[in-house]
Design a protein around this motif. Sequence first.
Motif, PDB file in Angstrom:
ATOM      1  N   UNK A 157       0.649  -1.444  -0.132  1.00  0.00           N
ATOM      2  CA  UNK A 157       0.162   0.152  -0.035  1.00  0.00           C
ATOM      3  C   UNK A 157       0.930   1.448  -0.291  1.00  0.00           C
ATOM      4  N   UNK A 158       0.426   1.648   1.204  1.00  0.00           N
ATOM      5  CA  UNK A 158       0.955   3.740   1.022  1.00  0.00           C
ATOM      6  C   UNK A 158       2.371   3.555   1.837  1.00  0.00           C
ATOM      7  N   UNK A 159       2.937   2.366   1.442  1.00  0.00           N
ATOM      8  CA  UNK A 159       4.550   2.539   1.476  1.00  0.00           C
ATOM      9  C   UNK A 159       5.515   2.968   0.675  1.00  0.00           C
ATOM     10  N   UNK A 160       6.383   4.685   1.176  1.00  0.00           N
ATOM     11  CA  UNK A 160       6.693   4.825  -0.036  1.00  0.00           C
ATOM     12  C   UNK A 160       8.470   4.548   0.723  1.00  0.00           C
ATOM     13  N   UNK A 161       9.297   5.264  -0.642  1.00  0.00           N
ATOM     14  CA  UNK A 161      10.401   5.541   0.035  1.00  0.00           C
ATOM     15  C   UNK A 161      11.731   6.968  -0.710  1.00  0.00           C
ATOM     16  N   UNK A 162      12.430   7.339   0.109  1.00  0.00           N
ATOM     17  CA  UNK A 162      12.425   8.703  -0.781  1.00  0.00           C
ATOM     18  C   UNK A 162      13.101   8.847  -2.053  1.00  0.00           C
ATOM     19  N   UNK A 163      12.437  10.117  -2.664  1.00  0.00           N
ATOM     20  CA  UNK A 163      13.391   9.560  -4.140  1.00  0.00           C
ATOM     21  C   UNK A 163      14.121  10.967  -3.865  1.00  0.00           C
ATOM     22  N   UNK A 164      13.345  12.510  -4.184  1.00  0.00           N
ATOM     23  CA  UNK A 164      14.558  13.313  -3.952  1.00  0.00           C
ATOM     24  C   UNK A 164      13.614  14.547  -2.475  1.00  0.00           C
ATOM     25  N   UNK A 165      14.539  14.801  -2.204  1.00  0.00           N
ATOM     26  CA  UNK A 165      14.191  15.903  -0.794  1.00  0.00           C
ATOM     27  C   UNK A 165      14.921  17.588  -0.957  1.00  0.00           C
ATOM     28  N   UNK A 166      13.662  18.373  -0.812  1.00  0.00           N
ATOM     29  CA  UNK A 166      13.439  19.727  -1.323  1.00  0.00           C
ATOM     30  C   UNK A 166      14.458  20.042  -0.384  1.00  0.00           C
ATOM     31  N   UNK A 167      16.021  20.430  -0.105  1.00  0.00           N
ATOM     32  CA  UNK A 167      16.290  21.837   0.836  1.00  0.00           C
ATOM     33  C   UNK A 167      16.048  23.146   1.391  1.00  0.00           C
ATOM     34  N   UNK A 168      15.119  23.708   0.357  1.00  0.00           N
ATOM     35  CA  UNK A 168      15.126  24.680   0.814  1.00  0.00           C
ATOM     36  C   UNK A 168      13.864  25.173   1.345  1.00  0.00           C
TER      37      UNK A 168
END
Length: 304
Positions: A157-168
């Motif tokens: 289901x709605x379990x994810x992993x990090x694709x990118x981080x918006x450091x701003x």
Amino acid sequence: MSLTREAASNTARVLSEALPYIQRFTGKTIVVKFGGNAMVDEKLKASFARDIVMMKLVGMNPVVIHGGGPQIGELLARLQIESHFVNGMRVTDSKTMDVVEMVLGGGVNKEIVNLIHHAGGKAVGITGKDGQLIKARKLKVSRHTPEMEAPEIIDIGHVGEVESVNTGVIDMLTNSDFIPVIAPIGVDSEGNSYNINADLVAGKIAEVLKAEKLILLTNVAGLQDKNGEVLTGLSTRQVDELIADGTIYGGMLPKIRCALDAVKGGARTAHIIDGRVNHATLLEIFTDLGVGTLITDEAAESTG
């Protein structure tokens, strides 16, 4: 009540010992994953908040990422929504995801913000959905047993992993003198929400921010050898060897892998510390002794 001469002397010694660490880490980013016993014990919660405020007041930039598994489980039970786990991860359907967002983005997140405010700091609570801080993708889980010809892909289901981080988003808050408190919920390009392991989020944020330190609070004294002795200082190569020979296994393995990835990816050091110790974060940062295991990258140390 006034301090005795001995107590005053001890206070002066502690402050003196902290001075070089304060000088060294002023202006540096410290990513702290808040979880385990430290999140449920009232005394430990208050001491953690004071630690974070102290770090900010002496010029560091703490970034807090928190979990909340027990709190999610408790509300699901009260709502009579059954929990299922695959490889230690909660199967998260739409109803469960609603509860996850309510608990992590609401209850737990705002409690930590309030604790920091009560300790004299300024914090802003956000999830990875705010400002598209954490872009996520669906986590693919497979299971393979000896009798199977090919691995089985399991939809959790709605379990994810990090694709990118918006450091701003984080930079905007830290530059405005606020402490970011981040719930580990991400969103994909279609607007779908995902529950992400807080250790993984903390590790990825520490990596992309090139943080001075990644600190993971746990319910153990640190990494231990096969004799149960705490290993206080390790290189990434030594940690890889401990994984290969089976010294590090089970539930500690994902936590260690995210710490390793962070250090190899750009964070200067990672710390696995005992969150059951009062003021564990300050002890790890400001004292010679520390309360856990320090992981460093040999290549980075040799050049820095």
